[in-house]
Design an enzyme around this catalytic site. Structure first.
Site, mmCIF file in Angstrom:
data_model
loop_
_atom_site.group_PDB
_atom_site.id
_atom_site.type_symbol
_atom_site.label_atom_id
_atom_site.label_comp_id
_atom_site.label_asym_id
_atom_site.label_seq_id
_atom_site.Cartn_x
_atom_site.Cartn_y
_atom_site.Cartn_z
ATOM 1 N N ASP A 6 9.238 2.785 -0.249
ATOM 2 C CA ASP A 6 8.206 3.446 0.544
ATOM 3 C C ASP A 6 8.410 3.034 1.986
ATOM 4 O OD1 ASP A 6 6.025 4.461 1.793
ATOM 5 O OD2 ASP A 6 4.527 3.531 0.481
ATOM 6 N N TYR A 52 0.859 -1.181 0.000
ATOM 7 C CA TYR A 52 0.000 0.000 0.000
ATOM 8 C C TYR A 52 0.892 1.227 0.000
ATOM 9 C CZ TYR A 52 -3.426 3.473 1.607
ATOM 10 O OH TYR A 52 -4.236 4.580 1.725
ATOM 11 N N LYS A 97 4.225 8.777 8.997
ATOM 12 C CA LYS A 97 3.985 8.179 10.317
ATOM 13 C C LYS A 97 4.969 8.654 11.405
ATOM 14 C CE LYS A 97 1.072 4.566 8.551
ATOM 15 N NZ LYS A 97 1.159 4.050 7.215
HETATM 16 C C1 LIG Z 1 0.448 4.547 5.867
HETATM 17 C C2 LIG Z 1 1.166 4.316 4.608
HETATM 18 C C3 LIG Z 1 1.032 5.172 3.498
HETATM 19 C C4 LIG Z 1 0.020 6.282 3.456
HETATM 20 O O1 LIG Z 1 0.278 7.271 4.379
HETATM 21 P P1 LIG Z 1 -0.910 8.314 4.755
HETATM 22 O O2 LIG Z 1 -0.266 9.276 5.675
HETATM 23 O O3 LIG Z 1 -1.986 7.475 5.372
HETATM 24 O O4 LIG Z 1 -1.377 8.926 3.483
HETATM 25 C C5 LIG Z 1 1.839 4.969 2.398
HETATM 26 N N1 LIG Z 1 2.722 3.969 2.378
HETATM 27 C C6 LIG Z 1 2.871 3.109 3.402
HETATM 28 C C7 LIG Z 1 3.887 2.026 3.321
HETATM 29 C C8 LIG Z 1 2.087 3.247 4.546
HETATM 30 O O5 LIG Z 1 2.216 2.371 5.543
#
Ligand SMILES: *Cc1c(COP(=O)(O)O)cnc(C)c1O
Length: 427
Positions: free
Chosen positions: A235, A142, A263
């Protein structure tokens, strides 16, 4: 009806599904979402006055537990000076400097407001830099909810994906190739046939439960990207400062070209960032031709919380070692209780993140295998644990998170709750 149920019903009158992010609605486990009043350390207090040990921890952001006194004091001090000016402040440079110091592949970094924005911008940058349109991602990873990333592989050829959401235009799907996680031969096959701008990957997948890269996968991606002139994007929105002070790229010793963060780097407040090689990052406006901007980007409150967080994390050389010990204490305790009751379960762990899988497999390495786990059993387990005061992610497709505030007592309490849950599942 509980206070939480009442609030959930009220919320549904004004907010779609009563929530501002879908997983919170408990559709993955059934039942009603819980409303919380406050959090302290590893614990949450619900509006009904029930205490929970928290393994969601704001989806991993609260690695120091809730209401860390230092972070809150720092934020309060910044608040006194105003909420933001839409002009540069010193704190932005301090956080950027800290990130560049800690993340081996980052030479320049741009702040944004969410992980979604970070990945979306990194992809535009990779496209602008390479002058190519196609991107490769992996099923089960994701990367936020921008159009080009809400795509999974179709059943037919490798290169025609299908959207995972309504509203994603066909023209966009055509530019995204989604492949099986941990499958490097599919990557080569795609690169041979298509002109690809970038590969984006969660170096440890934390959004299909927790799936680790198999030996050689990340190294293989690095090599493939070098051979084909493709930008490699890690990511690390979840793994950054979660598995190692230098992220998964340090944990596995593989250097991406670009990294996305979020995060933890917001210390609990909304934030995102993307950074990497100077040569690529200089393509971003105002230096280069790739446009990217944000009214509230780098706002002093989020920057302060993030810097306070990273200052604490980087001051303790044993932080991630201790965190991993806690994680493994928890998962091995749960597994040994499950074994006593003849329940098949296995775990993946890395630093402060973990995944539990109800499966007979002894390895789970891709989405296909995650989907074959016993999801119904997980749902029952989730509710039994919840009743005992253990708050786990309300979905079989989310990772779990440990904070430095989870004590031995918290972990023992959780293992005992799991024991009771397995006993009743066995009946
Ligand atoms: C949480 C997450 C996102 C999205 O971040 P948001 O601040 O919710 O838009 C993208 N990539 C990874 C790997 C994530 O865990």
């Amino acid at each position: 009806m509980s206070q939480s149920d009442i609030l959930f019903n009220q919320a549904k009158k004004y907010i779609p599904g009563g929530v501002n992010s879908p997983v919170r609605a408990f559709n993955g486990v059934g039942g009603n979402s819980i409303f919380f009043e406050s959090g302290k350390g590893a614990h949450l207090l619900s509006v009904d006055g029930k205490k929970y040990i928290d393994y969601v921890t704001s989806w991993g952001a609260m690695i120091l537990g809730h209401s860390n006194p230092y972070i809150i004091d720092q934020v309060k001090a910044t608040l006194e000076k105003g909420l933001g000016f839409g002009s540069p402040t010193k704190i932005e440079t301090l956080l950027a400097e800290k990130i560049c110091e800690l993340m081996p592949s980052i030479e320049l970094v741009r702040m944004v407001n969410s992980g979604t924005e970070a990945t979306m911008s990194a992809i535009r940058l990779a496209r602008g830099y390479t002058n190519k349109d196609k991107i490769i991602k992996f099923d089960g990873c994701y990367h936020g909810h921008s159009d080009s990333l809400l795509i999974k592989s179709g059943s037919g050829t490798l290169t025609s994906g299908i959207p995972t959401s309504k509203g994603v235009p066909k023209a966009i799907i055509e530019n995204t190739i989604s492949l099986e996680y941990n499958n490097i031969s599919q990557v080569y096959q795609a690169l041979k046939n298509e002109d690809v701008a970038c590969i984006i990957v969660e170096p440890i997948a934390g959004n299909m439960n927790c799936v680790l890269p198999i030996d050689g996968f990340l190294q293989g991606l690095r090599k493939a990207c070098d051979e084909y002139g493709v930008v490699l994007i890690f990511d690390e929105v979840m793994t950054g400062f979660r598995v190692d002070i230098g992220g998964a790229q340090t944990y596995y010793q593989v250097k991406p070209d670009l990294t996305t963060l979020g995060k933890i780097i917001g210390g609990g407040l909304p934030v995102g960032a993307f950074g990497g090689k100077r040569e690529i990052m200089e393509f971003i406006a105002p230096m280069g031709p790739v446009y990217q901007a944000g009214t509230l980007s780098g706002n002093p409150i989020s920057m302060t919380a993030g810097l306070a967080m990273l200052n604490i994390l980087s001051a303790d050389n044993n932080f991630y070692k201790n965190l991993s010990i806690k994680t493994n204490q928890l998962t091995s305790g749960i597994i040994s209780q499950a074994n006593k009751y003849g329940i098949d379960i296995m775990a993946n762990t890395a630093g402060g993140m973990f995944g539990l899988f109800f499966t007979e497999l002894d390895q789970v390495t891709n989405l296909n295998q995650v989907e074959k786990c016993d999801i119904e059993l997980f749902k029952k387990f989730f509710h039994l644990m919840l009743k005992e005061g253990i708050y786990m992610a309300p979905s079989a497709y989310e990772a779990g998170f440990i904070t430095s505030m989870h004590s031995d007592e918290d972990i023992d309490f959780t293992i005992n709750a799991a024991k009771a849950a397995f006993a009743s599942l066995k009946k």
